[in-house]
Design an enzyme around this catalytic site. Structure first.
Site, PDB file in Angstrom:
ATOM      1  N   HIS A   1     -11.931  -4.698  -7.804  1.00  0.00           N
ATOM      2  CA  HIS A   1     -11.833  -3.760  -6.670  1.00  0.00           C
ATOM      3  C   HIS A   1     -12.804  -4.134  -5.556  1.00  0.00           C
ATOM      4  O   HIS A   1     -13.435  -3.269  -4.946  1.00  0.00           O
ATOM      5  CB  HIS A   1     -12.076  -2.316  -7.139  1.00  0.00           C
ATOM      6  CG  HIS A   1     -10.921  -1.739  -7.907  1.00  0.00           C
ATOM      7  ND1 HIS A   1      -9.703  -1.459  -7.330  1.00  0.00           N
ATOM      8  CD2 HIS A   1     -10.791  -1.418  -9.225  1.00  0.00           C
ATOM      9  CE1 HIS A   1      -8.872  -0.972  -8.241  1.00  0.00           C
ATOM     10  NE2 HIS A   1      -9.506  -0.946  -9.411  1.00  0.00           N
TER      11      HIS A   1
ATOM     12  N   ASP B   1     -14.063  -0.398  -2.173  1.00  0.00           N
ATOM     13  CA  ASP B   1     -12.872  -0.752  -2.943  1.00  0.00           C
ATOM     14  C   ASP B   1     -12.103  -1.833  -2.193  1.00  0.00           C
ATOM     15  O   ASP B   1     -12.592  -2.332  -1.173  1.00  0.00           O
ATOM     16  CB  ASP B   1     -12.010   0.493  -3.226  1.00  0.00           C
ATOM     17  CG  ASP B   1     -11.397   0.431  -4.618  1.00  0.00           C
ATOM     18  OD1 ASP B   1     -10.618  -0.512  -4.862  1.00  0.00           O
ATOM     19  OD2 ASP B   1     -11.693   1.295  -5.455  1.00  0.00           O
TER      20      ASP B   1
ATOM     21  N   GLU C   1      -5.665   7.469  -2.128  1.00  0.00           N
ATOM     22  CA  GLU C   1      -4.569   6.691  -1.538  1.00  0.00           C
ATOM     23  C   GLU C   1      -3.602   7.621  -0.791  1.00  0.00           C
ATOM     24  O   GLU C   1      -3.114   7.281   0.282  1.00  0.00           O
ATOM     25  CB  GLU C   1      -3.789   5.943  -2.626  1.00  0.00           C
ATOM     26  CG  GLU C   1      -4.482   4.713  -3.174  1.00  0.00           C
ATOM     27  CD  GLU C   1      -5.361   5.029  -4.385  1.00  0.00           C
ATOM     28  OE1 GLU C   1      -5.763   6.199  -4.557  1.00  0.00           O
ATOM     29  OE2 GLU C   1      -5.643   4.086  -5.148  1.00  0.00           O
TER      30      GLU C   1
ATOM     31  N   GLU D   1     -10.842  -2.212 -14.176  1.00  0.00           N
ATOM     32  CA  GLU D   1      -9.688  -2.973 -13.689  1.00  0.00           C
ATOM     33  C   GLU D   1     -10.058  -4.299 -13.017  1.00  0.00           C
ATOM     34  O   GLU D   1      -9.776  -4.498 -11.838  1.00  0.00           O
ATOM     35  CB  GLU D   1      -8.900  -2.081 -12.723  1.00  0.00           C
ATOM     36  CG  GLU D   1      -8.434  -0.809 -13.400  1.00  0.00           C
ATOM     37  CD  GLU D   1      -7.663   0.139 -12.491  1.00  0.00           C
ATOM     38  OE1 GLU D   1      -6.671   0.714 -12.955  1.00  0.00           O
ATOM     39  OE2 GLU D   1      -8.053   0.322 -11.322  1.00  0.00           O
TER      40      GLU D   1
HETATM   41  C1  ACM Z   1     -10.226   4.072 -12.254  1.00  0.00           C
HETATM   42  O1  ACM Z   1      -9.484   5.012 -12.078  1.00  0.00           O
HETATM   43  N1  ACM Z   1      -9.779   2.846 -12.068  1.00  0.00           N
HETATM   44  C2  ACM Z   1     -11.609   4.251 -12.642  1.00  0.00           C
END
Ligand code: ACM
Ligand code: ZN
Length: 492
Positions: A201, A134, A399, A265
């Site tokens: 990401h 990520d 996180e 995203e």
């Molecule tokens: C995600 O939670 N962006 C897959």
């Protein structure tokens, strides 16, 4: 009637007269395991408790293992040292029952992963989806690209929401580490699906190899959460050569049929400005940048397919409307209902709905009952397409999850609720009954090193909900982050 404290609730349980007195020591000498090829289904098992002990039958070792989890739960919740005589016939509703752990934002030690895997196995999960790359860290050893470890595995600090740790954070799993996880899971009949998120990401990859972005600019790993504009360039052939090189080594370590390629995203801002991306669109006859993402995913899927594998991608990839139909879509946040359309047109879907199956949010937002009550064959999926829902997957993003203790608290019992939905037929689910069975299993989970959230927090009283939500967002998330998130959502 005696209470049978088993989660997920078995398909059929018949209580008989009499009981088996549990021995002082191990029950193992009193358990007989039998392979019986007449029992249909890889995970199906039949279990009988008689006055003399327990017999479990299945056509495969996997079925016997699933049955053994039931025995473990029965033995550990038996009242007064007696197990009622009974017969259980059991098999799963869905073939895919996953749990996802994010090791990119915070890593777990191998022992911590094994503890989580054991807890998941107890609830008959059969897929470990391992999120390994990520913006904040790349966590796989890839020999061909050493900068992924040297640069991509270490961020300068950790600044998730209101939490700041002003020192470098880093680490990665060696190939031997990852093989050990694969072996450990295989012994529990759990497949490991590694995820290398792309084209978004990917800051950790781009920090390691800046030439892979549209601008080629140097940039550091991200230290905050969020969605970031720098993504892999879809116009450069070297991007695909890099992905294929990484996937070669990923496939060498992970034998699973499915490989997760992310796809969530991915802001298109840079693709719109990039001559290479724009040239690719012209060359390939692609109408817009969503289609360019579709092209990207298909090209990676072609590579995986040629190696006997199949790509799984998050639902955003469906926006292109042109994904190859053998890809698997994982639904997490899908306002347009594209996952249902995908299933209706014959595509396979895994369900990880954000509002129900994301366990990194507080119980005040996603109560145990909310998670439990969710039906994964969502509205919009036609009855004839139900079989295209492969199953469910519960997620824990990290996180705000730095320790095993926190992970255990966030995931259990909510992971178990997802497990029951994945394994048990909907008509058998019963919320109050589940809560009672789950309560009985808390001591066993604790003994296994997984301390679930206290019972009082599973379903917070409405009056407490607002307070708990405010506490969570104040502790973890600051206003800047929320604003950045909303901005980036608009861009995506
Ligand atoms: C995600 O939670 N962006 C897959
Ligand atoms: Zn580009």
């Amino acid at each position: 009637m005696a209470v049978v404290n088993v989660v997920p609730v078995p398909l059929r349980t018949v209580i008989k007269t009499g009981s088996f007195t549990l021995p002082e020591g191990s029950i193992m000498p009193y358990v007989t395991k039998k392979i019986d090829k007449n029992i249909l289904g890889e995970e199906t098992y039949i279990l009988e408790v008689t006055g003399q002990g327990v017999t479990v039958g299945a056509s495969t070792d996997c079925g016997l293992f699933r049955g053994w989890q039931t025995i473990k739960q029965l033995v550990n919740t038996a009242e007064g040292g007696e197990l009622p005589c009974m017969k259980i016939e059991d098999r799963p509703r869905f073939a895919f029952r996953g749990f996802m752990i994010d090791s990119a934002r915070h890593m777990q030690t191998l022992d911590e992963l094994k503890t989580m895997i054991d807890a998941a196995a107890l609830f008959k999960f059969n897929v470990f989806h391992w999120h390994l790359s990520d913006d904040q860290g790349f966590r796989m050893e890839i020999e061909k690209y050493p900068r992924l470890m040297e640069v991509g595995s270490v961020r300068a600090s950790s600044d998730f929401g209101n939490r700041h740790v002003n020192e470098p954070y880093g680490g990665y799993y060696t190939k031997e580490d990852m093989r050990e996880v694969v072996r450990y899971c295989a012994q529990r009949y759990i497949d490991v699906i590694p995820e290398m998120d792309m084209p978004g990401h990917t800051t950790a990859m781009l920090a390691s190899y800046p030439a892979l972005s549209c601008s080629g600019e140097e940039l550091p790993l991200r230290t905050t959460g969020g969605i970031f504009p720098e993504i892999l360039c879809a116009g450069k052939d070297e991007t695909f050569a890099f992905i294929e090189g990484v996937l070669d080594e990923v496939m060498e370590v992970f034998p699973s049929r499915y490989i997760h390629i992310g796809g969530d995203e991915a802001p298109k801002t840079n693709w719109r400005k990039c001559p290479a991306c724009q040239a690719r669109m012209v060359e390939e006859g692609l109408r817009d940048e969503e289609e360019l993402q579709g092209y990207f995913a298909n090209r990676v899927q072609d590579y995986l397919r040629a190696h006997g594998r199949t790509a799984v991608c998050w639902n955003e990839s469906l926006k292109s409307g042109m994904l190859e139909n053998d890809m698997i879509a994982q639904m997490w946040m899908d306002k347009e209902g594209l996952s249902a359309d995908w299933a209706n047109s014959g595509g396979k879907v895994i369900v990880s709905d954000f509002f129900h199956y994301y366990t990194d949010y507080p119980y005040a937002m996603t109560s145990l009952s909310k998670t439990y009550s969710y039906e994964p064959v969502v509205k919009g999926i036609e009855p004839a397409a139900e079989e295209n829902v492969l199953g469910v997957s519960a997620c824990i993003w990290t996180e705000y999850v730095e320790t095993l203790e926190k992970m255990a608290y966030m995931t259990f019992p909510r992971f178990a609720a997802v497990a029951e939905t994945g394994w048990s037929y909907a008509a058998l689910k019963d919320r109050p009954d589940f809560l009672q069975r789950m309560r009985a299993l808390v001591p066993l989970l604790k003994k296994m090193g997984v301390t679930p959230a206290p019972v009082a927090e599973w379903n917070p009283h409405p009056a407490k909900k607002a307070k708990n939500m405010v506490a969570f967002f104040t502790e973890n998330i600051n206003g800047d982050m929320v604003r950045a998130f909303i901005r980036s959502k608009k861009e995506v």
